[in-house]
Design a protein around this motif. Structure first.
Motif, short mmCIF file in Angstrom:
data_model
loop_
_atom_site.label_atom_id
_atom_site.label_comp_id
_atom_site.label_asym_id
_atom_site.label_seq_id
_atom_site.Cartn_x
_atom_site.Cartn_y
_atom_site.Cartn_z
N ARG A 119 0.66 -1.33 -0.07
CA ARG A 119 -0.14 -0.21 -0.08
C ARG A 119 0.88 1.33 0.03
O ARG A 119 0.56 2.20 -0.71
CB ARG A 119 -1.16 0.13 1.21
CG ARG A 119 -2.13 -1.19 0.97
CD ARG A 119 -3.31 -0.85 1.97
NE ARG A 119 -2.70 -1.10 3.44
CZ ARG A 119 -2.55 -2.39 4.18
NH1 ARG A 119 -2.78 -3.39 3.14
NH2 ARG A 119 -2.15 -2.32 5.16
N ARG A 120 1.96 1.24 0.71
CA ARG A 120 3.29 2.33 0.61
C ARG A 120 3.57 2.48 -0.90
O ARG A 120 3.60 3.64 -1.04
CB ARG A 120 3.99 2.10 1.65
CG ARG A 120 3.62 2.22 3.07
CD ARG A 120 4.66 1.86 4.10
NE ARG A 120 5.71 2.93 4.03
CZ ARG A 120 6.94 2.87 4.63
NH1 ARG A 120 7.42 1.63 4.69
NH2 ARG A 120 7.62 3.86 4.40
N LEU A 125 4.84 6.16 -1.40
CA LEU A 125 5.56 6.53 -0.34
C LEU A 125 6.86 5.99 -0.36
O LEU A 125 7.93 6.32 0.58
CB LEU A 125 4.78 6.18 1.00
CG LEU A 125 3.62 6.88 1.18
CD1 LEU A 125 2.75 6.28 2.41
CD2 LEU A 125 3.75 8.58 1.31
N ILE A 126 7.23 4.75 -0.82
CA ILE A 126 8.14 4.03 -1.04
C ILE A 126 8.29 3.59 -2.59
O ILE A 126 7.45 3.43 -3.23
CB ILE A 126 8.29 2.99 0.01
CG1 ILE A 126 7.27 1.86 -0.43
CG2 ILE A 126 8.40 3.30 1.13
CD1 ILE A 126 7.50 0.53 0.39
N ASP A 127 9.31 3.07 -3.08
CA ASP A 127 9.62 2.42 -4.31
C ASP A 127 9.89 1.08 -4.02
O ASP A 127 10.03 0.53 -3.19
CB ASP A 127 10.59 3.33 -5.21
CG ASP A 127 12.21 3.23 -4.49
OD1 ASP A 127 12.35 2.56 -3.67
OD2 ASP A 127 12.91 3.96 -5.14
#
Length: 159
Positions: A119-120, A125-127
């Motif tokens: 989900r991030r 929010l992250i790769d």
């Protein structure tokens, strides 16, 4: 022969792919665990959420015959980028049409922590590089078998 377990809130009389929900780790199919305790926990969870009683159905899987017959088999031994991309693609598929041509897939279950990391990714929010860093030392994998075609079911025998 390997004994595999399916945890549910109902007795499985016959495997019916139409009862499988889209958006699962390896796609629409029938999932089993090589770990009886994992299947018991799944059965208890389903009974809690959906009613009924926890039921674990046991199957014998003839892995040797499946391999000899050349079934399309994909195996992930641990969490990895390739595994993450495969699971992410399948979890985001909200249709009953398979995104791959494998009869059987074996690999780690994407638990709540992995789902959170995915989900991030979706939220940017992250790769994927950070995803791998987050999961590479996670450990504690629990594994699952996915049977996704009628052909694959001939190697399962209900005990």
């Amino acid at each position: 022969m390997i004994t595999l377990y399916h945890g549910s809130n109902i007795e499985i009389e016959e495997i019916d792919f139409s009862k499988s929900k889209p958006g699962k780790d390896f796609g629409v199919g029938f999932y089993l665990s090589p770990d009886e305790e994992q299947a018991i926990k799944m059965a208890e969870k389903k009974a809690r959420l959906l009613g009924g009683n926890p039921i674990v159905t046991r199957y014998e899987f003839d892995e040797v015959a499946a391999e000899a017959d050349g079934v399309a088999y994909l195996q992930y031994e641990k969490y990895s980028l390739e595994w993450g991309l495969f699971v992410h693609k399948n979890r985001n598929n909200k249709t009953c049409t398979s995104l791959h041509s494998y009869d059987i897939v074996y690999g780690p279950i994407a638990d709540d922590d992995i789902g959170f990391q995915m989900r991030r990714i979706d939220a940017k929010l992250i790769d994927w590089e950070q995803f791998v860093k987050e999961i590479e030392h996670k450990g504690g994998e629990t594994y699952q078998y996915f049977f996704g075609t009628e052909r694959s079911l001939k190697y399962l025998r209900k005990l």
